[in-house]
Design an enzyme around this catalytic site. Sequence first.
Site, PDB file in Angstrom:
ATOM      1  N   ALA A 191       0.845  -1.193   0.000  1.00  0.00           N
ATOM      2  CA  ALA A 191       0.000   0.000   0.000  1.00  0.00           C
ATOM      3  C   ALA A 191       0.881   1.244   0.000  1.00  0.00           C
ATOM      4  O   ALA A 191       2.000   1.223   0.526  1.00  0.00           O
ATOM      5  CB  ALA A 191      -0.884  -0.011   1.237  1.00  0.00           C
TER       6      ALA A 191
ATOM      7  N   GLY B 237       0.591  -5.505   0.693  1.00  0.00           N
ATOM      8  CA  GLY B 237      -0.453  -5.645  -0.333  1.00  0.00           C
ATOM      9  C   GLY B 237       0.079  -6.207  -1.645  1.00  0.00           C
ATOM     10  O   GLY B 237      -0.679  -6.786  -2.430  1.00  0.00           O
TER      11      GLY B 237
ATOM     12  N   GLU C 200       0.040  -9.843  -1.137  1.00  0.00           N
ATOM     13  CA  GLU C 200      -1.366 -10.247  -1.205  1.00  0.00           C
ATOM     14  C   GLU C 200      -1.867 -10.239  -2.651  1.00  0.00           C
ATOM     15  O   GLU C 200      -2.701 -11.057  -3.031  1.00  0.00           O
ATOM     16  CB  GLU C 200      -2.202  -9.325  -0.309  1.00  0.00           C
ATOM     17  CG  GLU C 200      -1.841  -9.545   1.158  1.00  0.00           C
ATOM     18  CD  GLU C 200      -2.526  -8.582   2.114  1.00  0.00           C
ATOM     19  OE1 GLU C 200      -2.484  -7.359   1.847  1.00  0.00           O
ATOM     20  OE2 GLU C 200      -3.093  -9.040   3.113  1.00  0.00           O
TER      21      GLU C 200
ATOM     22  N   GLU D  65       4.022  -5.187   7.496  1.00  0.00           N
ATOM     23  CA  GLU D  65       3.116  -4.185   8.105  1.00  0.00           C
ATOM     24  C   GLU D  65       3.416  -3.951   9.576  1.00  0.00           C
ATOM     25  O   GLU D  65       3.175  -2.862  10.102  1.00  0.00           O
ATOM     26  CB  GLU D  65       1.652  -4.626   7.957  1.00  0.00           C
ATOM     27  CG  GLU D  65       1.083  -4.477   6.557  1.00  0.00           C
ATOM     28  CD  GLU D  65       1.326  -5.673   5.653  1.00  0.00           C
ATOM     29  OE1 GLU D  65       2.185  -6.522   5.975  1.00  0.00           O
ATOM     30  OE2 GLU D  65       0.655  -5.759   4.610  1.00  0.00           O
TER      31      GLU D  65
END
Length: 260
Positions: free
Chosen positions: A66, A111, A114, A134
């Site tokens: 992100a 992300g 992911e 994270e």
Amino acid sequence: MTDFTFLQTQIIGNVLVVTISREAKLNAMNSLLMQELTACFRSVHDSLDVRAVVLTGKGKAFMAGADIEEYNGLDAGQFFAFQDRGREMYRSIENCAKPVVAAVNGYALGGGFELALACDLIVASTKAKFGLPEVNLGLVPGGGGLQKVSRLFGPYIAKELAMTGRFLTANEGKEWGLVNRVAEPEELLNATMALAQELAQKAPLAVQVLKKLINEGRDASLETAQAYDRAFLANLFRTEDAQEGITAFVEKREARFIGK
Ligand code: COA
């Protein structure tokens, strides 16, 4: 295909190659990039020309997660809206009727990891690094990857990865069942294209059903998942492609699949 700010697309035969192009920020996903990926995969879902997709990143990252700069200054409502856009993006890949092969060229973090996990197969360059960092921001992964990694590798490895934020190499990923193939950086796209082209030759409806059965069967009981396998098999048997595949075998010729 529409013009995108952060995506480059190219059709080669019936394989669509989607390259995330926000190189200066290691392809970090901001809101626009997420919306573009979602729009791209939704249009691929209905496309008659595309039978498989390759997803890769430009430069030294597949995607570094992100956009932390966009996080900076968001209030809680805006932060959750950002997470929802991410969820939509992953879903657009998981629910896409076409198989999606990730060509992980470099960092696939947070992300970005992911995103690779939302794809159906993963080919990784020897330069690839997968991680869930994270924790270093005081956060946890929000795009579904934490539970996928825990179910894939088991809770002990998942905790090590998520609690330390350490990066996994391509070869570790291969050893642990995350990565389908490892390639040298200069061979990554060729190796991924070869795999995508192989998938693009198969009966499209059967490939689409396999994706759904495996993605959704994973979380059902064995009995239920196998009942779905049989129900979808019965439906496929009635398709023109299944009849063509069976006839072609008997006539000792190549099958010509049309996706019906
Ligand atoms: N969000 C926003 N910008 C990011 C980013 C992210 N997730 N990851 C990298 N960038 C930006 C950097 O800020 C830098 O921008 P600048 O040149 O304008 O300063 C640029 O991309 C290059 O990154 P840099 O950190 O200089 O590269 P590096 O090779 O030294 O380190 C990483 C690479 C991936 C180890 C490091 O960038 C990093 O840790 N990124 C954050 C990863 C992360 O925590 N992801 C999960 C987010 S929830």
